[in-house]
Design a protein around this motif. Structure first.
Motif, PDB file in Angstrom:
ATOM      1  N   ASP A 135      -5.365   2.753   5.587  1.00 28.19           N
ATOM      2  CA  ASP A 135      -5.743   2.711   4.175  1.00 28.19           C
ATOM      3  C   ASP A 135      -4.705   3.387   3.282  1.00 28.19           C
ATOM      4  OD1 ASP A 135      -8.041   1.308   4.702  1.00 28.19           O
ATOM      5  OD2 ASP A 135      -9.377   3.039   4.618  1.00 28.19           O
ATOM      6  N   ALA A 136      -4.063   4.437   3.793  1.00 31.60           N
ATOM      7  CA  ALA A 136      -3.047   5.130   2.999  1.00 31.60           C
ATOM      8  C   ALA A 136      -1.867   4.214   2.707  1.00 31.60           C
ATOM      9  CB  ALA A 136      -2.570   6.382   3.743  1.00 31.60           C
ATOM     10  N   VAL A 137      -1.488   3.402   3.696  1.00 32.67           N
ATOM     11  CA  VAL A 137      -0.397   2.446   3.480  1.00 32.67           C
ATOM     12  C   VAL A 137      -0.834   1.363   2.498  1.00 32.67           C
ATOM     13  CG1 VAL A 137       0.990   0.648   4.578  1.00 32.67           C
ATOM     14  CG2 VAL A 137       0.731   2.878   5.685  1.00 32.67           C
ATOM     15  N   GLU A 138      -2.022   0.820   2.704  1.00 32.74           N
ATOM     16  CA  GLU A 138      -2.509  -0.262   1.855  1.00 32.74           C
ATOM     17  C   GLU A 138      -2.678   0.174   0.400  1.00 32.74           C
ATOM     18  OE1 GLU A 138      -3.760  -3.749   3.008  1.00 32.74           O
ATOM     19  OE2 GLU A 138      -1.977  -3.011   4.033  1.00 32.74           O
ATOM     20  N   ALA A 139      -3.119   1.409   0.194  1.00 31.79           N
ATOM     21  CA  ALA A 139      -3.439   1.878  -1.161  1.00 31.79           C
ATOM     22  C   ALA A 139      -2.234   1.867  -2.081  1.00 31.79           C
ATOM     23  CB  ALA A 139      -4.040   3.281  -1.099  1.00 31.79           C
ATOM     24  N   ARG A 140      -1.031   2.018  -1.518  1.00 31.56           N
ATOM     25  CA  ARG A 140       0.176   2.066  -2.348  1.00 31.56           C
ATOM     26  C   ARG A 140       0.995   0.783  -2.254  1.00 31.56           C
ATOM     27  NH1 ARG A 140       1.728   7.062  -4.271  1.00 31.56           N
ATOM     28  NH2 ARG A 140      -0.030   8.503  -4.243  1.00 31.56           N
ATOM     29  N   SER A 141       0.443  -0.237  -1.622  1.00 35.43           N
ATOM     30  CA  SER A 141       1.190  -1.472  -1.426  1.00 35.43           C
ATOM     31  C   SER A 141       1.312  -2.257  -2.721  1.00 35.43           C
ATOM     32  CB  SER A 141       0.498  -2.328  -0.358  1.00 35.43           C
ATOM     33  OG  SER A 141       1.083  -3.615  -0.285  1.00 35.43           O
ATOM     34  N   LEU A 142       2.486  -2.786  -2.969  1.00 36.62           N
ATOM     35  CA  LEU A 142       2.737  -3.622  -4.141  1.00 36.62           C
ATOM     36  C   LEU A 142       1.740  -4.771  -4.221  1.00 36.62           C
ATOM     37  CD1 LEU A 142       4.670  -4.507  -6.498  1.00 36.62           C
ATOM     38  CD2 LEU A 142       6.011  -5.724  -4.768  1.00 36.62           C
ATOM     39  N   LEU A 143       1.362  -5.325  -3.068  1.00 36.36           N
ATOM     40  CA  LEU A 143       0.458  -6.467  -3.041  1.00 36.36           C
ATOM     41  C   LEU A 143      -0.941  -6.102  -3.503  1.00 36.36           C
ATOM     42  CD1 LEU A 143       0.077  -9.447  -2.244  1.00 36.36           C
ATOM     43  CD2 LEU A 143      -0.481  -8.665   0.077  1.00 36.36           C
ATOM     44  N   GLU A 144      -1.312  -4.830  -3.380  1.00 32.79           N
ATOM     45  CA  GLU A 144      -2.679  -4.413  -3.688  1.00 32.79           C
ATOM     46  C   GLU A 144      -2.808  -3.736  -5.042  1.00 32.79           C
ATOM     47  OE1 GLU A 144      -4.769  -5.546  -1.645  1.00 32.79           O
ATOM     48  OE2 GLU A 144      -3.314  -6.076  -0.094  1.00 32.79           O
ATOM     49  N   LEU A 145      -1.746  -3.711  -5.839  1.00 32.27           N
ATOM     50  CA  LEU A 145      -1.763  -3.004  -7.117  1.00 32.27           C
ATOM     51  C   LEU A 145      -1.727  -3.973  -8.290  1.00 32.27           C
ATOM     52  CD1 LEU A 145       0.746  -0.118  -6.299  1.00 32.27           C
ATOM     53  CD2 LEU A 145      -1.752   0.029  -6.376  1.00 32.27           C
ATOM     54  N   GLU A 146      -2.140  -3.481  -9.436  1.00 30.49           N
ATOM     55  CA  GLU A 146      -2.074  -4.224 -10.689  1.00 30.49           C
ATOM     56  C   GLU A 146      -1.260  -3.405 -11.690  1.00 30.49           C
ATOM     57  OE1 GLU A 146      -3.343  -7.337 -11.292  1.00 30.49           O
ATOM     58  OE2 GLU A 146      -3.713  -7.336  -9.124  1.00 30.49           O
ATOM     59  N   PRO A 147      -0.846  -4.030 -12.810  1.00 27.89           N
ATOM     60  CA  PRO A 147      -0.118  -3.270 -13.824  1.00 27.89           C
ATOM     61  C   PRO A 147      -0.924  -2.065 -14.297  1.00 27.89           C
ATOM     62  CG  PRO A 147       0.012  -5.631 -14.267  1.00 27.89           C
ATOM     63  CD  PRO A 147      -0.986  -5.448 -13.158  1.00 27.89           C
ATOM     64  N   PRO A 148      -0.226  -0.955 -14.664  1.00 28.71           N
ATOM     65  CA  PRO A 148       1.231  -0.846 -14.789  1.00 28.71           C
ATOM     66  C   PRO A 148       1.947  -0.492 -13.483  1.00 28.71           C
ATOM     67  CG  PRO A 148       0.204   1.163 -15.546  1.00 28.71           C
ATOM     68  CD  PRO A 148      -0.929   0.236 -15.207  1.00 28.71           C
ATOM     69  N   ALA A 149       1.210  -0.010 -12.461  1.00 31.05           N
ATOM     70  CA  ALA A 149       1.868   0.378 -11.210  1.00 31.05           C
ATOM     71  C   ALA A 149       2.572  -0.809 -10.574  1.00 31.05           C
ATOM     72  CB  ALA A 149       0.846   0.970 -10.246  1.00 31.05           C
ATOM     73  N   HIS A 150       1.933  -1.975 -10.577  1.00 30.55           N
ATOM     74  CA  HIS A 150       2.541  -3.165  -9.995  1.00 30.55           C
ATOM     75  C   HIS A 150       3.831  -3.531 -10.710  1.00 30.55           C
ATOM     76  CE1 HIS A 150       3.180  -7.554  -9.775  1.00 30.55           C
ATOM     77  NE2 HIS A 150       2.781  -7.431  -8.525  1.00 30.55           N
ATOM     78  N   THR A 151       3.818  -3.471 -12.032  1.00 32.06           N
ATOM     79  CA  THR A 151       5.000  -3.831 -12.819  1.00 32.06           C
ATOM     80  C   THR A 151       6.177  -2.931 -12.462  1.00 32.06           C
ATOM     81  OG1 THR A 151       3.528  -4.501 -14.612  1.00 32.06           O
ATOM     82  CG2 THR A 151       5.874  -4.204 -15.153  1.00 32.06           C
ATOM     83  N   ARG A 152       5.924  -1.651 -12.357  1.00 37.78           N
ATOM     84  CA  ARG A 152       6.981  -0.679 -12.049  1.00 37.78           C
ATOM     85  C   ARG A 152       7.578  -0.927 -10.655  1.00 37.78           C
ATOM     86  NH1 ARG A 152       6.308   4.298  -9.616  1.00 37.78           N
ATOM     87  NH2 ARG A 152       4.042   4.117  -9.842  1.00 37.78           N
ATOM     88  N   LEU A 153       6.710  -1.118  -9.662  1.00 35.67           N
ATOM     89  CA  LEU A 153       7.196  -1.324  -8.301  1.00 35.67           C
ATOM     90  C   LEU A 153       7.921  -2.660  -8.167  1.00 35.67           C
ATOM     91  CD1 LEU A 153       4.198  -0.031  -6.150  1.00 35.67           C
ATOM     92  CD2 LEU A 153       6.352   1.119  -6.611  1.00 35.67           C
TER      93      LEU A 153
END
Length: 414
Positions: A93-111
């Protein structure tokens, strides 16, 4: 039981509900029969085995992939892959929580902005000579044997080697990287036993530990690679913390080979089924590109992409989802929608209605699509140029890994 019999028995067409195990052997080997029935009778349905609404039509899937009222980020707690007791999945879960695939903006945009620079088409095109040389070298290893399982001998080493070289991770680690990836991906099948969950967690832990050690080495001795670039960006300020870095690299390594391996096997099977000289599909760069697009459409390596609703949405009359509920977008079905494609199960690289959602759409469109396309174009052309007499040694069977789609083996003779 045939697929059609199972569909009729498991479908409530009035309520648009379906009970059909994605692990049913007939479905695993040929989901397209089921998709054809769904297109005709129930293109939007509540798949009871998963517990959410699914959509098979091309226009609907394409629209929902772009609809910002839905997203990949689970804002209501741990991923709903297994039950509420997830202490044994802490590392996964720790790996998944920070995955680009599992995020939305603004975190997704930055990554995505950081990672994207290595995957734009003009950068990827520079890799063409390397992929071609690698394909030839792999064939040289088995060409005198007269037979091979193309999955480990050819389909796997190309994308694993390329993504490892791009990231600056030791290529000799390839087998271990693939093993870690496969063990983690097992979490995305519909049912897992406790040992599979523990194994996926161990794989995530070991994968992350290896990368943390390698990141330390790269901080001390940067190279001309994507990992060093990401580390440098994280050192510049509020770009990537180490957990984001580790999750991003794991995603790139996993996604950088998993789908391409499956698609290579699926494409070889598709092309051999057409009969005749396979080199006719690769006579020009344009023909090669069109052939790969049709392979991507007709037998995609990923058949379901799930998303969460972020607000109450009426998707279709009588189908409303609330915040936190998931939906399933059936990419493999959408690619074979007769409302969008003429004779959708006919292999036709020259079709005028060529389009597909194999790589998704919207902000989560696959970042590695240009690389995957190049690897498939180069790898398949070299394979059939070198081995035009390639033929199946046995009828290949698909692995029981829905919603992924890939072969168990690809044994060939030449």
């Amino acid at each position: 039981m045939s697929i059609e019999t199972a569909l009729v028995a498991g479908a409530d067409r009035t309520q648009r509900r379906l009970s059909l195990s994605p692990r049913a052997p007939a479905f695993v080997q040929d989901p397209y029969q089921a998709y054809g029935w769904l297109h005709a009778h129930m293109p939007a349905f509540y798949w009871q085995d998963y517990g959410f609404w699914c959509f098979a039509g091309f226009d609907t899937v394409n629209r929902l992939l772009r609809d910002r009222r839905f997203g990949r980020e689970n804002r209501w707690g741990p991923p709903a892959i297994v039950g509420p007791d997830r202490a044994h999945l802490a590392d996964f879960d720790a790996v998944e929580a920070r995955s680009l695939l599992e995020l939305e903006p603004p975190a997704h945009t930055r990554l995505r902005k950081l990672v994207n620079r290595a995957f734009v088409s003009r950068q990827v095109e520079r890799l063409r000579p390397r992929v071609e040389a690698l394909a030839h070298a792999l064939i040289d290893r088995f060409v005198d044997k007269g037979e091979a399982d193309l999955l480990p001998a050819f389909a796997t080493p190309i994308p694993v080697t390329v993504i490892a070289e791009m990231l600056g991770v030791p290529v000799e680690m390839g087998d271990r990287l693939v093993a870690w990836s496969n063990r983690m991906v097992a979490m995305y099948t519909l049912t897992q036993d406790r040992e599979t969950e523990h194994d996926a967690n161990r794989a995530a832990r070991d994968f992350a530990a290896f990368l943390r050690g390698y990141v330390r080495e790269r901080r001390e001795a940067p190279g001309d690679d994507l990992l060093s670039l990401l580390i440098e960006a994280s050192d510049d300020g509020e770009q990537l913390d180490e957990d984001e870095l580790i999750s991003s690299v794991i995603l790139l390594l996993n996604a950088g080979h998993e789908a391409t391996v499956h698609q290579t096997g699926n494409a070889v099977r598709t092309l051999l089924a057409e009969g005749g000289d396979p080199r006719r599909f690769f006579e020009t760069p344009e023909a090669t590109a069109a052939t790969v697009e049709e392979c991507l459409r007709i037998d995609a390596p990923l058949h379901m992409f799930t998303r969460y609703a972020y607000e109450t949405v009426e998707i279709k009359p009588g189908i409303t989802v609330n915040p936190g509920e998931r939906i399933g977008l059936l990419l493999g079905a959408a690619n074979c929608d007769p409302a969008a494609f003429s004779a959708p199960r006919r292999f036709d690289p020259a079709r005028a209605d060529q389009k597909n959602v194999t790589f998704g759409a919207g902000i989560h469109f696959c970042i590695g699509a240009p690389l995957a396309r190049l690897e498939l174009q180069v790898g398949l052309k070299v394979l059939f140029d070198r081995l035009p007499g390639l033929r199946l040694a046995e009828t290949p069977r698909y692995r029981d890994i829905y919603h992924f789609r890939g072969l168990e083996r690809l044994n060939v003779r030449f």
